[in-house]
Design a protein around this motif. Structure first.
Motif, PDB file in Angstrom:
ATOM      1  N   SER A 165       0.833  -1.207   0.000  1.00  0.00           N
ATOM      2  CA  SER A 165       0.000   0.000   0.000  1.00  0.00           C
ATOM      3  C   SER A 165       0.866   1.254   0.000  1.00  0.00           C
ATOM      4  O   SER A 165       1.990   1.273   0.505  1.00  0.00           O
ATOM      5  CB  SER A 165      -0.910  -0.002   1.221  1.00  0.00           C
ATOM      6  N   THR A 166       0.311   2.321  -0.549  1.00  0.00           N
ATOM      7  CA  THR A 166       1.015   3.604  -0.522  1.00  0.00           C
ATOM      8  C   THR A 166       1.078   4.133   0.906  1.00  0.00           C
ATOM      9  O   THR A 166       1.984   4.886   1.246  1.00  0.00           O
ATOM     10  CB  THR A 166       0.277   4.618  -1.408  1.00  0.00           C
ATOM     11  N   GLN A 167       0.110   3.720   1.715  1.00  0.00           N
ATOM     12  CA  GLN A 167       0.120   4.151   3.108  1.00  0.00           C
ATOM     13  C   GLN A 167       1.392   3.671   3.803  1.00  0.00           C
ATOM     14  O   GLN A 167       2.019   4.400   4.565  1.00  0.00           O
ATOM     15  CB  GLN A 167      -1.111   3.579   3.812  1.00  0.00           C
ATOM     16  N   PHE A 168       1.779   2.431   3.509  1.00  0.00           N
ATOM     17  CA  PHE A 168       2.998   1.885   4.089  1.00  0.00           C
ATOM     18  C   PHE A 168       4.230   2.508   3.459  1.00  0.00           C
ATOM     19  O   PHE A 168       5.201   2.841   4.137  1.00  0.00           O
ATOM     20  CB  PHE A 168       3.022   0.367   3.904  1.00  0.00           C
ATOM     21  N   LYS A 169       4.169   2.707   2.140  1.00  0.00           N
ATOM     22  CA  LYS A 169       5.373   3.146   1.438  1.00  0.00           C
ATOM     23  C   LYS A 169       5.667   4.625   1.649  1.00  0.00           C
ATOM     24  O   LYS A 169       6.825   5.005   1.782  1.00  0.00           O
ATOM     25  CB  LYS A 169       5.210   2.897  -0.066  1.00  0.00           C
ATOM     26  N   HIS A 170       4.630   5.458   1.647  1.00  0.00           N
ATOM     27  CA  HIS A 170       4.868   6.900   1.612  1.00  0.00           C
ATOM     28  C   HIS A 170       4.384   7.661   2.831  1.00  0.00           C
ATOM     29  O   HIS A 170       4.715   8.815   3.003  1.00  0.00           O
ATOM     30  CB  HIS A 170       4.196   7.504   0.368  1.00  0.00           C
ATOM     31  N   TRP A 171       3.552   7.053   3.654  1.00  0.00           N
ATOM     32  CA  TRP A 171       2.957   7.819   4.743  1.00  0.00           C
ATOM     33  C   TRP A 171       3.245   7.177   6.097  1.00  0.00           C
ATOM     34  O   TRP A 171       2.430   7.242   7.005  1.00  0.00           O
ATOM     35  CB  TRP A 171       1.454   7.981   4.526  1.00  0.00           C
ATOM     36  N   ARG A 172       4.387   6.534   6.209  1.00  0.00           N
ATOM     37  CA  ARG A 172       4.758   5.893   7.461  1.00  0.00           C
ATOM     38  C   ARG A 172       5.986   6.610   7.993  1.00  0.00           C
ATOM     39  O   ARG A 172       6.984   6.748   7.292  1.00  0.00           O
ATOM     40  CB  ARG A 172       5.072   4.414   7.198  1.00  0.00           C
ATOM     41  N   TYR A 173       5.878   7.132   9.197  1.00  0.00           N
ATOM     42  CA  TYR A 173       6.952   7.946   9.758  1.00  0.00           C
ATOM     43  C   TYR A 173       7.337   7.386  11.125  1.00  0.00           C
ATOM     44  O   TYR A 173       6.591   6.618  11.734  1.00  0.00           O
ATOM     45  CB  TYR A 173       6.494   9.397   9.940  1.00  0.00           C
ATOM     46  N   SER A 174       8.480   7.820  11.556  1.00  0.00           N
ATOM     47  CA  SER A 174       8.820   7.590  12.958  1.00  0.00           C
ATOM     48  C   SER A 174       8.470   8.860  13.728  1.00  0.00           C
ATOM     49  O   SER A 174       8.277   9.923  13.138  1.00  0.00           O
ATOM     50  CB  SER A 174      10.312   7.259  13.097  1.00  0.00           C
ATOM     51  N   GLN A 175       8.365   8.716  15.020  1.00  0.00           N
ATOM     52  CA  GLN A 175       8.058   9.864  15.888  1.00  0.00           C
ATOM     53  C   GLN A 175       8.947  11.062  15.530  1.00  0.00           C
ATOM     54  O   GLN A 175       8.473  12.181  15.340  1.00  0.00           O
ATOM     55  CB  GLN A 175       8.335   9.415  17.335  1.00  0.00           C
ATOM     56  N   GLU A 176      10.259  10.764  15.369  1.00  0.00           N
ATOM     57  CA  GLU A 176      11.233  11.836  15.152  1.00  0.00           C
ATOM     58  C   GLU A 176      11.114  12.427  13.754  1.00  0.00           C
ATOM     59  O   GLU A 176      11.156  13.655  13.586  1.00  0.00           O
ATOM     60  CB  GLU A 176      12.662  11.313  15.360  1.00  0.00           C
ATOM     61  N   SER A 177      10.978  11.544  12.760  1.00  0.00           N
ATOM     62  CA  SER A 177      10.949  12.065  11.397  1.00  0.00           C
ATOM     63  C   SER A 177       9.698  12.902  11.166  1.00  0.00           C
ATOM     64  O   SER A 177       9.718  13.880  10.418  1.00  0.00           O
ATOM     65  CB  SER A 177      11.025  10.923  10.376  1.00  0.00           C
ATOM     66  N   LEU A 178       8.599  12.515  11.823  1.00  0.00           N
ATOM     67  CA  LEU A 178       7.371  13.292  11.690  1.00  0.00           C
ATOM     68  C   LEU A 178       7.585  14.711  12.216  1.00  0.00           C
ATOM     69  O   LEU A 178       7.237  15.701  11.556  1.00  0.00           O
ATOM     70  CB  LEU A 178       6.241  12.600  12.461  1.00  0.00           C
ATOM     71  N   ALA A 179       8.185  14.787  13.407  1.00  0.00           N
ATOM     72  CA  ALA A 179       8.452  16.104  13.987  1.00  0.00           C
ATOM     73  C   ALA A 179       9.410  16.885  13.101  1.00  0.00           C
ATOM     74  O   ALA A 179       9.252  18.099  12.902  1.00  0.00           O
ATOM     75  CB  ALA A 179       9.038  15.932  15.385  1.00  0.00           C
ATOM     76  N   ASP A 180      10.375  16.169  12.551  1.00  0.00           N
ATOM     77  CA  ASP A 180      11.369  16.806  11.696  1.00  0.00           C
ATOM     78  C   ASP A 180      10.724  17.392  10.449  1.00  0.00           C
ATOM     79  O   ASP A 180      10.985  18.534  10.068  1.00  0.00           O
ATOM     80  CB  ASP A 180      12.426  15.757  11.323  1.00  0.00           C
TER      81      ASP A 180
END
Lengths: 359, 407
Positions: A21-36
């Motif tokens: 899924s694109t959700q897994f490929k493109h919209w999955r972040y880690s806590q830190e990367s999201l904040a970044d």
């Protein structure tokens, strides 16, 4: 070893469906990367807007207090709750509501509220979600029921949003996973299930669904998979049943390609705390304050009627005009695309259509 | 020559009614005129060998400007220089021939009797014999048919002449490309050179294929003749049998009457005996007939030919089936079991819906359950990401203003 019958090469292990899924490929972040991502986006936006302010009125940007990433996020979260209200008004299914919320949150991972106010983006995201989830409603009926909205308000942003989403409209939702969990857990003859479980099933589901809804106000969907969020919501409602369900699935998955390890428990606990701590409506006062400040620090190029807006429009117009003239020059001027004029006049002396029909 | 073969054989060839009566019918709808009295070749022949000409009240000779209104016997022919302009200007290259009595010269006669001359419209050098009657209203179609007819003579390879289907398809594509080029006047010299090269390389095969085609047509014709003869023979035989039957019945009737008159035997017995012999005769004839028809052979040559064809086709390499979806995903099938039914409050309304109003569009509640169950398992094992990735998810193109660039 016999040579005459070579054993077939072992098939490469199949990849799990969710990982396609694109959700897994493109919209999955880690806590830190999201904040970044959010802070970088905010910094870039502030720099650009400050520059724009300076370009038109030098020195004007010094006393403007721009929004920071957290305040932007607060505003977006508030408009996610507005989606819920609108969906209640229109009686849209859960699917539409969840999809629209996801669209809105994803949009602001690529754009800033100082360029595009979430009030408008929210309306378009919801309209887009009705279409992508196969619950279409006519644009007139949609805008008619929302005060102070015209069809063009909704449509103008539609392509921008679709593009920001990368045209990835399919979303895996936690509420569907929750339904799946409830379906299986209802039939499992778990010893600890109270005898009146079947009756209380709907209330368990409703409570868990409320937790799933609360999770939409958080970043859970960018960090964890929908099934994990659903299990956490279920676990908040009926911890023992959730525990047994997970254990039965863990034993089932011993030999499968997706072995469910013990790390899931940790994830579930984290999601639970996220839902409890962050899954609340933002306070209206705080939002109002942010919105008031946003009015001052909006990108002037996006404010209709401002000097910067007009300048920008003129520039775009000039570019488009240039492009047009270049196109005309390349095709060769004066050539009629439908060919030259016919120089042969209609030859007949008598108009056949103007017949007196006397024969 | 075969264009007026029908005429030579004395077949009646109807002239289109329009050619004689159109003086008074002023309709402007196109008519089709049928004629075979032409010295001009070309045109499209129908199965009876006649050339059907296109005919319309709007016709006008572009050279001398006389039209059908003033001259109902106007006949227009098409030169070989089909123009590549739009339809109206294609009309310009129509040429006129007057078959009427009151004027002896026509434009074609006047211009081309003394040998090749340039076309008055496009100044391509034309000959008188290169004109042909027009069959189709659209001259583009006329041209395409002429080109395809020409190509079909040269490019007559078949599937059996190739090792596999792929080669054959490539060959067909090539032929189609050539036809397209000729029709649309693209690289005509090169295309002609290609055709010449092909002709030289495949002369033997082409000739063989023409022969094969002729043999096949001949065999087909033989088979048809044979069938027809057989049918006729059977009909004649049937008539003969009926006649015989009638005669015999008469004879027996007479015999019976005379017997009843003369012999003193029981009348009932005599009648029964006569009936019995009649029945016997009928059954004997029926069995005779079945033997006859069973012995009838099928067109032997034709069958052999057919068989040879199919056998050859079978030896060609089989075509690989096309598989559209090549990816293969694991759908968590072993982690859940879909039961035939669930005690599920959400699908209650659908399950109770006997008339199937809610199942429009092929909705199946099992599919919805399946999706939910799969969704509950999907990605359950995935650990959350930790830390900053080196590879960030691709951001969409953003311009200096922070806007996503509109394509």
């Amino acid at each position: 070893m016999s040579v005459d019958s070579p054993s077939p090469a072992p098939a490469p292990p199949k990849k799990p469906l969710y990982e396609a899924s694109t959700q897994f490929k493109h919209w999955r972040y880690s806590q830190e990367s999201l904040a970044d991502v959010r802070s970088k986006l905010n910094e870039a936006a502030v720099a650009v807007i400050r520059q724009t302010f300076e370009a038109y009125e030098p020195g004007s940007s010094s006393n403007v207090s721009f929004l920071n990433a957290n305040e932007e996020h607060l505003l977006v979260t508030f408009y996610v709750t507005r989606i819920t209200q609108l969906c209640g008004h229109f009686r849209f299914p859960e699917e539409v509501e969840a999809t629209a919320a996801t669209y809105l949150k994803r949009f602001y991972l690529k754009n800033t509220v100082m360029d595009w106010h979430p009030k408008n983006v929210m309306l378009t995201a919801l309209f887009l979600a009705t279409k992508t989830t196969n619950n279409p409603i006519s644009l007139e009926a949609y805008t008619h029921n929302i005060p102070n909205t015209s069809p063009s308000d909704v449509l103008d942003l539609e392509f921008l949003i679709a593009q920001s989403l990368g045209f990835e409209f399919a979303v895996w939702h936690a509420h569907r996973a929750l339904w799946g969990i409830c379906l299986t857990s209802a039939l499992q003859q778990l010893p600890s299930i109270p005898p009146d479980y079947a009756k209380s099933q709907s209330s368990v589901y409703d409570t868990a669904l409320n937790h799933v809804r609360a999770s939409r106000l958080t970043d859970a969907e960018f960090l964890y998979t929908p099934s994990q969020i659903a299990l956490a919501a279920f676990s908040l409602t009926a911890p023992e049943i959730a525990q047994q369900w997970l254990e039965s699935k863990q034993t089932l998955s011993e030999s499968s390609p997706t072995k469910i390890g013990s790390g899931v428990l940790g994830s579930i606990e984290t999601i639970k705390s996220i839902i409890i701590n962050a899954g609340q409506r933002p306070e209206t006062e705080a939002v109002r304050e942010v919105d008031r400040r946003l009015r001052l620090c909006k990108n002037p190029e996006k404010v209709v009627g401002s000097k910067a807006y007009l300048a920008r429009k003129a520039e775009e117009e000039k570019k488009a005009e240039e492009r047009r003239s270049r196109k005309v020059a390349s095709t060769g001027e004066g050539v009629d695309p439908f060919g030259d004029e016919l120089d042969q006049p209609k030859p007949s002396l008598v108009d056949y259509d103007d017949d007196d029909d006397d024969d | 020559m075969s264009s007026y073969g029908g005429w030579l054989r004395g077949k009646t060839v109807k002239k289109g009614a329009a050619s004689s009566s159109s003086v008074n019918t002023r309709s402007s709808t196109p008519h089709v005129q049928s004629t075979s009295t032409t010295i001009y070749g070309g045109g499209i022949k129908d199965p009876s060998g006649r050339v059907t000409e296109y005919f319309s009240m709007e016709d006008q000779c572009p050279v001398c400007k006389s039209d059908r209104y003033l001259n109902p016997k106007l006949r227009l022919l098409v030169s070989t220089c089909y123009h590549k302009m739009h339809v109206l200007s294609i009309l310009l290259i129509l040429m006129r021939v007057l078959t009427g009595v009151f004027r002896c010269e026509s434009c074609i006669d006047r211009l081309f009797t003394l040998g090749p001359a340039p076309c008055p419209i496009c100044s391509k050098v034309l000959r008188k014999l290169a004109f042909s009657p027009q069959t189709f209203e659209d001259l583009e179609v006329e041209k395409e048919v002429a080109i395809r007819r020409r190509l079909a003579k040269e490019f007559n390879k078949r599937l059996e002449d190739f090792d596999d289907l792929r080669d054959y398809n490539d060959y067909l594509q090539e032929v189609e490309d050539i036809a397209f080029n000729l029709i649309n006047n693209i690289d005509v010299p090169q295309t002609e050179a290609k055709i010449q090269a092909y002709k030289a390389a495949n002369a033997a095969l082409t000739a063989a294929n023409i022969q094969r085609e002729e043999a096949y047509a001949l065999a087909l014709k033989e088979q048809e003749d044979f069938d027809r003869r057989e049918r006729e023979a059977r009909a004649a035989q049937l008539v003969q049998e009926q006649e015989q039957e009638r005669l015999e019945r008469e004879r027996e009737q007479n015999e019976l009457i005379s017997k009843l008159e003369t012999s003193g035997k029981d009348a009932k017995k005599l009648v029964a005996k006569a009936r019995l012999s009649q029945q016997k005769r009928q059954s004997a004839r029926a069995s005779e007939k079945s033997v006859l028809s069973g012995g009838m052979g099928f067109g032997a040559d034709y069958a052999k030919l057919l068989k040879a064809r199919t056998n050859k086709a079978k030896t060609s390499v089989p075509d690989e089936p096309h598989v559209p979806l090549q990816d293969d995903w694991y759908g968590y099938e072993d982690l859940y079991v879909l039961r035939p039914s669930y005690d599920d409050i959400f699908s209650e309304a659908v399950r109770k819906d006997r008339e199937g109003i809610m199942r429009a569009g092929g909705y199946m509640v099992e599919e919805a359950w399946n999706r939910a169950l799969r969704s509950a398992m999907a990605g359950l094992e995935l650990e959350p990401l930790v830390g900053l990735q080196t590879e960030e998810p691709p951001l969409s193109a953003v311009d200096a203003g922070g806007d996503v660039i509109m394509a």
